[in-house]
Scaffold this active site. Structure first.
Site, PDB file in Angstrom:
ATOM      1  N   HIS A   1      36.139 -47.716 -36.174  1.00  9.53           N
ATOM      2  CA  HIS A   1      35.583 -47.559 -34.840  1.00  9.53           C
ATOM      3  C   HIS A   1      35.341 -46.095 -34.492  1.00  9.53           C
ATOM      4  O   HIS A   1      34.436 -45.780 -33.730  1.00  9.53           O
ATOM      5  CB  HIS A   1      36.524 -48.142 -33.786  1.00  9.53           C
ATOM      6  CG  HIS A   1      36.924 -49.561 -34.046  1.00  9.53           C
ATOM      7  ND1 HIS A   1      36.013 -50.580 -34.140  1.00  9.53           N
ATOM      8  CD2 HIS A   1      38.150 -50.132 -34.228  1.00  9.53           C
ATOM      9  CE1 HIS A   1      36.648 -51.723 -34.371  1.00  9.53           C
ATOM     10  NE2 HIS A   1      37.941 -51.473 -34.435  1.00  9.53           N
TER      11      HIS A   1
ATOM     12  N   HIS B   1      40.861 -38.613 -30.743  1.00 11.11           N
ATOM     13  CA  HIS B   1      39.759 -39.318 -31.401  1.00 11.11           C
ATOM     14  C   HIS B   1      38.457 -38.976 -30.687  1.00 11.11           C
ATOM     15  O   HIS B   1      38.450 -38.251 -29.690  1.00 11.11           O
ATOM     16  CB  HIS B   1      40.001 -40.839 -31.398  1.00 11.11           C
ATOM     17  CG  HIS B   1      40.091 -41.428 -30.025  1.00 11.11           C
ATOM     18  ND1 HIS B   1      41.282 -41.525 -29.327  1.00 11.11           N
ATOM     19  CD2 HIS B   1      39.136 -41.925 -29.199  1.00 11.11           C
ATOM     20  CE1 HIS B   1      41.051 -42.065 -28.143  1.00 11.11           C
ATOM     21  NE2 HIS B   1      39.760 -42.312 -28.044  1.00 11.11           N
TER      22      HIS B   1
ATOM     23  N   HIS C   1      34.117 -40.037 -29.603  1.00 11.43           N
ATOM     24  CA  HIS C   1      33.037 -40.998 -29.342  1.00 11.43           C
ATOM     25  C   HIS C   1      31.729 -40.232 -29.408  1.00 11.43           C
ATOM     26  O   HIS C   1      31.634 -39.096 -28.933  1.00 11.43           O
ATOM     27  CB  HIS C   1      33.203 -41.645 -27.963  1.00 11.43           C
ATOM     28  CG  HIS C   1      34.490 -42.397 -27.812  1.00 11.43           C
ATOM     29  ND1 HIS C   1      34.620 -43.739 -28.123  1.00 11.43           N
ATOM     30  CD2 HIS C   1      35.715 -41.977 -27.399  1.00 11.43           C
ATOM     31  CE1 HIS C   1      35.878 -44.117 -27.903  1.00 11.43           C
ATOM     32  NE2 HIS C   1      36.554 -43.075 -27.461  1.00 11.43           N
TER      33      HIS C   1
ATOM     34  N   GLU D   1      31.337 -40.889 -23.245  1.00 12.89           N
ATOM     35  CA  GLU D   1      31.636 -42.110 -22.505  1.00 12.89           C
ATOM     36  C   GLU D   1      31.467 -41.866 -21.004  1.00 12.89           C
ATOM     37  O   GLU D   1      30.650 -42.504 -20.350  1.00 12.89           O
ATOM     38  CB  GLU D   1      33.033 -42.599 -22.863  1.00 12.89           C
ATOM     39  CG  GLU D   1      33.140 -43.002 -24.321  1.00 12.89           C
ATOM     40  CD  GLU D   1      34.171 -44.072 -24.575  1.00 12.89           C
ATOM     41  OE1 GLU D   1      33.792 -45.182 -24.986  1.00 12.89           O
ATOM     42  OE2 GLU D   1      35.371 -43.795 -24.379  1.00 12.89           O
TER      43      GLU D   1
ATOM     44  N   HIS E   1      38.758 -37.251 -26.990  1.00 15.98           N
ATOM     45  CA  HIS E   1      39.851 -37.764 -26.182  1.00 15.98           C
ATOM     46  C   HIS E   1      41.184 -37.369 -26.809  1.00 15.98           C
ATOM     47  O   HIS E   1      41.482 -37.776 -27.935  1.00 15.98           O
ATOM     48  CB  HIS E   1      39.790 -39.294 -26.070  1.00 15.98           C
ATOM     49  CG  HIS E   1      38.638 -39.790 -25.269  1.00 15.98           C
ATOM     50  ND1 HIS E   1      38.244 -41.118 -25.264  1.00 15.98           N
ATOM     51  CD2 HIS E   1      37.790 -39.139 -24.430  1.00 15.98           C
ATOM     52  CE1 HIS E   1      37.205 -41.256 -24.458  1.00 15.98           C
ATOM     53  NE2 HIS E   1      36.910 -40.067 -23.944  1.00 15.98           N
TER      54      HIS E   1
ATOM     55  N   THR F   1      39.371 -46.910 -23.006  1.00 15.22           N
ATOM     56  CA  THR F   1      37.980 -47.338 -23.160  1.00 15.22           C
ATOM     57  C   THR F   1      37.770 -48.277 -24.338  1.00 15.22           C
ATOM     58  O   THR F   1      36.635 -48.629 -24.657  1.00 15.22           O
ATOM     59  CB  THR F   1      37.049 -46.117 -23.308  1.00 15.22           C
ATOM     60  OG1 THR F   1      37.417 -45.392 -24.486  1.00 15.22           O
ATOM     61  CG2 THR F   1      37.147 -45.211 -22.087  1.00 15.22           C
TER      62      THR F   1
END
Length: 337
Positions: free
Chosen positions: A86, A116, A118, A128, A141, A223
């Protein structure tokens, strides 16, 4: 002995099946995409979910104590990144105490767990949270748990158990030297469930190197499933700069269905009854006579709620603000008499 060996093999097979199931229990598209998360994780349909759009017109300025970042400059003894199908998850081990954050909007001290990322398939999308409906190419994050709880799972189940420090990225012309080894290691974890170790693990400050006094904060959720709520979000206003080449290396990773990992951000969630706050930084300065002066600097420099929404064009000294409020009160009292 043979029955024992068979039992151990069955246990390993079951464990591997569990690991795979756990890693693939949600996705960012298809039948396990965000619109279906709440079918399996009821909290994902909660009223205080993340991410959100931060509409600056409705942001309220608030004074917070200075945030304290302990051991953010401590070099880890080891570091490892994982492609979990992911995102990229990074864990660090420290010689003694782990980094902690406190102060600001936080109630208590929070201990670093992991970080991590995104990102999107191009430089116009990926973050996000958004600012005035504008996305950034990526978002970092840093996840922390309240030190009242011994594990992340325990903290995530409690109110005020988790905080996330969120950092946006922007594209610059030159490589960010603090991300050289990091982005090079991404080439070793293209396949899900693969790991890579840092030769020179960075400190948390090295990964950010931005102003940490300017931020927005609100109460939201994780999230990704299980979408636990009552998470304190702190979104730093200043983006981290990396090059287009460094950003593109994230997009070379693969998911479990062997497709490029180029869209791992959750859609925006309704704000509902929540308020987003903008920090007014408290700082201590000496006036030349060995006296400490408390001053306020707002992360929303042009609209200050303490002046009833009046437009201001420069940072306001809190001491001057108090004097002006007292003078206004005195003038009102005199006029009434």
């Amino acid at each position: 002995m043979r029955p024992l060996i068979v039992a151990l093999l069955l246990t390993l097979i079951c464990f591997d099946d569990f690991k795979t199931t756990f890693a693939e229990d949600f996705a960012y598209n298809g039948e396990m995409g965000p619109e279906h998360w709440s079918e399996h994780f009821s909290m994902c349909s909660g009223k205080h979910q993340s991410p959100i759009n931060i509409d600056l017109v409705n942001v309220i300025s608030r004074t917070y104590q200075i945030m304290t970042f302990n051991n953010f400059g401590t070099k880890p003894v080891s570091g490892e990144m994982l492609n979990n199908g992911h995102t990229v998850v990074v864990h660090f081990e420290y010689p003694e105490n782990r980094p902690t954050v406190s102060g600001g909007p936080l109630d208590g001290k929070f201990v670093f767990e992991q970080l991590h990322f995104h990102w999107g398939d191009n430089d116009t999308i990926g973050s996000e949270d958004r600012i005035n409906n504008v996305s950034f190419p990526a978002e970092l994050h840093m996840v922390f748990r309240n030190d009242k709880y011994s594990t992340f799972a325990e903290a995530a189940a409690e109110s005020n158990g988790i905080t996330v420090l969120a950092y946006f990225y922007k594209i610059g012309e030159n490589d960010n030297e603090s991300y050289n080894e990091f982005t090079e290691l991404l080439e070793e974890i293209v396949t899900p469930d693969t790991k890579a170790k840092f030769q020179e693990p960075p400190t948390l400050f090295q990964l950010t190197e931005i102003s940490i006094t300017q931020y927005y904060t609100y109460t939201g959720s994780l999230t990704t499933p299980p979408c636990s709520e009552d998470v304190t979000w702190i979104d730093f206003k200043t983006p981290i700069t990396i090059s287009a080449k460094q950003m593109d290396r994230f997009r070379h990773l693969n998911t479990y269905d062997n497709t490029p990992m180029t869209h791992n951000f959750r859609p925006l969630q309704p704000l509902n009854d929540r308020t987003v706050f903008s920090s007014i930084e408290l700082t201590w300065e000496e006036d030349g006579n060995d006296n400490d002066i408390i001053k306020g600097r707002s992360a929303k420099p042009f609209v200050d709620i303490l002046y009833g929404g009046a437009v201001v064009t420069k940072t306001i000294d809190l001491s001057n603000m108090i004097v002006m409020l007292l003078l206004n009160l005195l003038a009102t009292t005199i006029s009434l008499n």
